[in-house]
Design a protein around this motif. Structure first.
Motif, PDB file in Angstrom:
ATOM      1  N   ASN A   1      72.707 -51.855  33.468  1.00  0.00           N
ATOM      2  CA  ASN A   1      72.341 -50.918  32.415  1.00  0.00           C
ATOM      3  C   ASN A   1      70.824 -50.821  32.364  1.00  0.00           C
ATOM      4  O   ASN A   1      70.133 -51.849  32.421  1.00  0.00           O
ATOM      5  N   ALA A   2      70.305 -49.617  32.263  1.00  0.00           N
ATOM      6  CA  ALA A   2      68.859 -49.409  32.259  1.00  0.00           C
ATOM      7  C   ALA A   2      68.394 -48.913  30.902  1.00  0.00           C
ATOM      8  O   ALA A   2      69.043 -48.064  30.281  1.00  0.00           O
ATOM      9  N   THR A   3      67.268 -49.451  30.432  1.00  0.00           N
ATOM     10  CA  THR A   3      66.646 -49.003  29.189  1.00  0.00           C
ATOM     11  C   THR A   3      65.140 -48.928  29.405  1.00  0.00           C
ATOM     12  O   THR A   3      64.605 -49.490  30.370  1.00  0.00           O
TER      13      THR A   3
ATOM     14  N   ALA B   1      71.684 -61.423  34.515  1.00  0.00           N
ATOM     15  CA  ALA B   1      70.329 -61.172  35.018  1.00  0.00           C
ATOM     16  C   ALA B   1      69.695 -60.021  34.252  1.00  0.00           C
ATOM     17  O   ALA B   1      70.350 -59.021  33.942  1.00  0.00           O
ATOM     18  N   LYS B   2      68.399 -60.196  33.959  1.00  0.00           N
ATOM     19  CA  LYS B   2      67.675 -59.157  33.215  1.00  0.00           C
ATOM     20  C   LYS B   2      66.266 -59.057  33.769  1.00  0.00           C
ATOM     21  O   LYS B   2      65.544 -60.056  33.841  1.00  0.00           O
ATOM     22  N   LEU B   3      65.870 -57.854  34.178  1.00  0.00           N
ATOM     23  CA  LEU B   3      64.571 -57.624  34.804  1.00  0.00           C
ATOM     24  C   LEU B   3      63.746 -56.646  33.971  1.00  0.00           C
ATOM     25  O   LEU B   3      64.298 -55.756  33.314  1.00  0.00           O
ATOM     26  N   SER B   4      62.420 -56.822  34.044  1.00  0.00           N
ATOM     27  CA  SER B   4      61.506 -55.890  33.386  1.00  0.00           C
ATOM     28  C   SER B   4      60.395 -55.525  34.353  1.00  0.00           C
ATOM     29  O   SER B   4      59.805 -56.391  35.018  1.00  0.00           O
TER      30      SER B   4
ATOM     31  N   LEU C   1      60.544 -50.452  32.420  1.00  0.00           N
ATOM     32  CA  LEU C   1      61.947 -50.219  32.744  1.00  0.00           C
ATOM     33  C   LEU C   1      62.650 -51.567  32.757  1.00  0.00           C
ATOM     34  O   LEU C   1      62.237 -52.481  33.472  1.00  0.00           O
ATOM     35  N   VAL C   2      63.715 -51.711  31.946  1.00  0.00           N
ATOM     36  CA  VAL C   2      64.455 -52.971  31.848  1.00  0.00           C
ATOM     37  C   VAL C   2      65.856 -52.764  32.401  1.00  0.00           C
ATOM     38  O   VAL C   2      66.565 -51.838  31.992  1.00  0.00           O
ATOM     39  N   LEU C   3      66.243 -53.630  33.343  1.00  0.00           N
ATOM     40  CA  LEU C   3      67.574 -53.582  33.945  1.00  0.00           C
ATOM     41  C   LEU C   3      68.341 -54.834  33.555  1.00  0.00           C
ATOM     42  O   LEU C   3      67.829 -55.953  33.691  1.00  0.00           O
ATOM     43  N   THR C   4      69.594 -54.660  33.095  1.00  0.00           N
ATOM     44  CA  THR C   4      70.454 -55.781  32.704  1.00  0.00           C
ATOM     45  C   THR C   4      71.775 -55.679  33.448  1.00  0.00           C
ATOM     46  O   THR C   4      72.440 -54.627  33.398  1.00  0.00           O
ATOM     47  N   ALA C   5      72.166 -56.747  34.125  1.00  0.00           N
ATOM     48  CA  ALA C   5      73.445 -56.743  34.848  1.00  0.00           C
ATOM     49  C   ALA C   5      74.600 -56.632  33.858  1.00  0.00           C
ATOM     50  O   ALA C   5      74.540 -57.150  32.744  1.00  0.00           O
ATOM     51  N   LYS C   6      75.655 -55.956  34.265  1.00  0.00           N
ATOM     52  CA  LYS C   6      76.812 -55.778  33.389  1.00  0.00           C
ATOM     53  C   LYS C   6      77.657 -57.043  33.298  1.00  0.00           C
ATOM     54  O   LYS C   6      78.350 -57.246  32.301  1.00  0.00           O
ATOM     55  N   ASP C   7      77.605 -57.882  34.326  1.00  0.00           N
ATOM     56  CA  ASP C   7      78.409 -59.104  34.342  1.00  0.00           C
ATOM     57  C   ASP C   7      77.510 -60.322  34.476  1.00  0.00           C
ATOM     58  O   ASP C   7      76.489 -60.284  35.165  1.00  0.00           O
ATOM     59  N   SER C   8      77.919 -61.396  33.810  1.00  0.00           N
ATOM     60  CA  SER C   8      77.161 -62.646  33.881  1.00  0.00           C
ATOM     61  C   SER C   8      77.595 -63.453  35.090  1.00  0.00           C
ATOM     62  O   SER C   8      78.537 -63.109  35.790  1.00  0.00           O
ATOM     63  N   GLY C   9      76.916 -64.570  35.317  1.00  0.00           N
ATOM     64  CA  GLY C   9      77.273 -65.451  36.426  1.00  0.00           C
ATOM     65  C   GLY C   9      76.203 -65.507  37.483  1.00  0.00           C
ATOM     66  O   GLY C   9      75.458 -64.532  37.695  1.00  0.00           O
ATOM     67  N   ALA C  10      76.118 -66.651  38.161  1.00  0.00           N
ATOM     68  CA  ALA C  10      75.061 -66.876  39.144  1.00  0.00           C
ATOM     69  C   ALA C  10      75.117 -65.905  40.319  1.00  0.00           C
ATOM     70  O   ALA C  10      74.087 -65.611  40.937  1.00  0.00           O
TER      71      ALA C  10
END
Length: 620
Positions: free
Chosen positions: A290-292, A238-241, A302-311
């Motif tokens: 992880n935040a960037t 998951a990746k959010l902006s 602000l972009v957030l990316t989950a450390k682990d994949s999967g539904a």
């Protein structure tokens, strides 16, 4: 003043003292320094030879280790595509053989029932732990002990298990794990009195409160065969902006919380009120993301990316007050706060922002002349903003829910209201990537995996997915035996053995002389035959003494008894008739009392009868 000319006058003429001194020094150097130099050279040669031997032995040992069971049972994988057409997929996956946990050996683990903290186990009570067919190990408590004391006593006993303690809601549990894996190394525990709760014997009819939490398993290898494989979807994180944030914005009030997957909610506490402070606080937390910060040239996101994949590893962000701009629901929708079912809107404005586009929402009154939440919903749906508005109601309050269409699935959405519309203000981060599992089919069976590294589906095989296949593809995975490893290991062993054999032969090689009284023409490295320039021919026979090859001048005294009245010299061509000796520079020793008597001949004749005595031992 007198001056020395370096000569002495004699009746026979001048004597050149300087030359005589020089010759004496040279002669002494020859007799003292040359043997030392020769010996040093011999030692260096020996050190070099030992180094070569050590290297050959090390290589040989490594080659032996290479002849392992893995070399004889290795397997390989190959992937082929029998599809037709011009747009076939290339390399959608690779396969690693015998790298996943399904083929690895496992040790048995057992766990006791929960033990209340502070429970004491009595001194003198005992445990007997038996692993497989080994003899049991008996453990008796020497003093009253806590569960930690029992654990330590078991570990100190070297019973073939490792004891540990795990804690959960039911108390502390004693866990025993066999130190040796495989089905032949199961655990059996017999216990008495206060320790009886730790007894474990599956073959017994007596119930036990200690249970198995990991079954033992023997090592296996991948299942050879051919498998049809198709990849329909890759796993994603998951990746959010966030919506656009003006550089320099501050966040003074409110709260920010992040929940990833099924984990607990993490409260974010920035040390500074800037966007960078929020980013740093998120990265230093255990929120699972992880935040960037990404700039579009004008504003920051602000972009957030989950450390682990999967539904299941979705990201949910809850923000209040200033942090509300970071709200995000895994569904991708934006929900407004609760409003009363009787709420009417007469003053103020409402703006909908999708991505970087802002649209004014202008609801029209209903037949009663009022604007309620239904009129707002209708106005949003008719604005063509790329979102769909709906209303949820709990009987008392209502909420406006905004869902982006496919074209705006990754866009951030926000409502900004003033006046009566201020209660509808809401925002949500855009989903740049949706959390999803990998999907594939193996021999027609649908398989899902939270990661693109698919394990434990085909026994002993790990699939590494990288692309989605199409209907035109027809990929086949083949698992077969690999003989190249065996061939390589065998060749390495043969080469290492030959190198070692050659090194040993080189170090022990020597060529005996075929002429009596003459030296060998070669000797092992570092074992140079010494003293050959100063010995009587009778002693010219090399033997191994004290770890080095020597001319028989030394060995003669120790390995063979010399007839009474005679013995070999020790370095100056010396042959002695007891009590009398004569030094001969031309290797022709004689006796002063028996002119012409040749001891050299006598000793030679005697020696020939002695050297063939194979059983002769050194004489002290």
């Amino acid at each position: 003043m007198a001056t020395s000319t370096g000569t002495i006058s004699t009746s026979a003429g001048p004597l050149d003292v300087a030359t005589l001194v020089s010759q004496l020094i040279s002669a002494e150097s020859q007799s003292q320094l040359t043997p030392l130099t020769t010996q040093a050279s011999s030692y260096n040669t020996l050190i070099s030879a030992y180094g070569s031997l050590k290297s050959a032995l090390s290589t040989y040992q490594s080659a032996i280790k290479g002849l392992s069971a893995a070399s004889f049972s290795s397997q390989k994988s190959s992937v082929s595509n029998a599809g037709t057409g011009s747009n076939l997929t290339t390399d959608p996956f690779t396969a690693d053989v015998n790298s996943d946990d399904s083929t690895k050996i496992l040790a048995q683990k057992i766990k006791s029932e929960g033990v209340t903290s502070g429970t004491t186990f009595s001194a003198g009570d005992s445990l007997a732990i038996k692993i497989g067919t080994n003899s049991p190990t008996f453990i008796t408590l020497k003093a009253n002990s806590t569960l930690a004391g029992v654990r330590d006593a078991i570990n100190a006993s070297k019973a073939g298990v490792t004891a540990s303690i795990v804690t959960d809601g039911s108390g502390d549990h004693l866990v025993l794990e066999s130190n040796t894996g495989g089905t032949a190394n199961t655990i059996k525990v017999t216990a008495n009195n206060s320790l009886s709760r730790f007894a474990y014997d599956p073959s017994s009819s007596t119930p036990s409160t200690t249970t198995q939490i990991q079954a033992p398993r023997d090592a296996t290898k991948a299942a050879s065969g051919t498998y049809s494989v198709g990849v329909t979807q890759l796993a994603q994180t998951a990746k959010l902006s966030s919506a656009s944030i003006t550089p320099g914005s501050t966040f003074e009030n409110g709260l920010l919380a992040i929940k990833t997957g099924t984990g607990s909610t993490t409260i974010i506490k920035p040390s500074t009120n800037s966007l960078a402070g929020i980013r740093d606080a998120i990265n230093s937390s255990d929120a699972g993301v992880n935040a960037t910060i990404v700039s579009d040239g004008t504003n920051d996101h602000l972009v957030l990316t989950a450390k682990d994949s999967g539904a299941t590893n979705t990201i949910k962000v809850t923000g209040t007050a200033d942090f509300a701009v970071f709200n995000s629901d895994p569904s991708g929708t934006v929900t407004t706060p609760n409003v009363s079912n009787s709420q009417l809107y007469t003053t103020g404005t409402l703006n909908l922002k999708v991505g970087d586009s802002t649209i004014a929402i202008n609801p029209t009154a209903n037949g009663s002349g009022d604007i309620d939440l239904t009129q707002v919903m209708t106005a949003i749906n008719g604005a063509g903003a790329g979102v769909t508005a709906s209303i949820t109601n709990d009987g008392t309050n209502s909420r406006l829910v905004l869902t982006p269409n496919a074209a705006n699935a990754t866009a951030s959405i926000s409502l900004a209201g003033s006046g009566d519309y201020s209660g509808l203000s809401a925002s949500g981060m855009g989903q740049l990537l949706k959390a999803q599992d990998a999907k594939l089919s193996i021999d027609g069976v649908t398989v899902t995996s939270p990661s693109n590294k698919v394990e434990n589906v085909i026994s002993g095989v790990t699939l590494n997915l990288s692309k989605v296949t199409t209907s035109a593809d027809d990929f086949t995975l083949n698992i077969s035996n690999d003989t190249t490893g065996l061939t390589s290991a065998a060749n390495t062993f043969v080469s290492a053995y030959n190198t070692l054999a050659k090194a040993i032969a080189s170090m022990t090689a020597q060529t005996p002389s075929t002429t009596l009284g003459q030296a060998n023409t070669s000797a092992p490295p570092g074992q140079r035959v010494v003293g050959s320039d100063h010995l009587d021919p009778v002693a010219q026979h090399p033997v191994l003494l004290g770890g080095r090859w020597q001319w028989h001048q030394h060995a003669f005294r120790h390995r063979h008894r010399v007839p009474e009245g005679r013995h070999a010299g020790t370095g100056r061509n010396q042959i002695v008739d007891r009590g009398h000796q004569q030094f001969c520079r031309h290797r022709q020793p004689v006796c002063r009392h028996r002119p012409g008597y040749d001891q050299h001949h006598v000793l030679q004749k005697w020696y020939r009868h002695q050297v063939d005595d194979a059983d002769d031992e050194p004489v002290e």
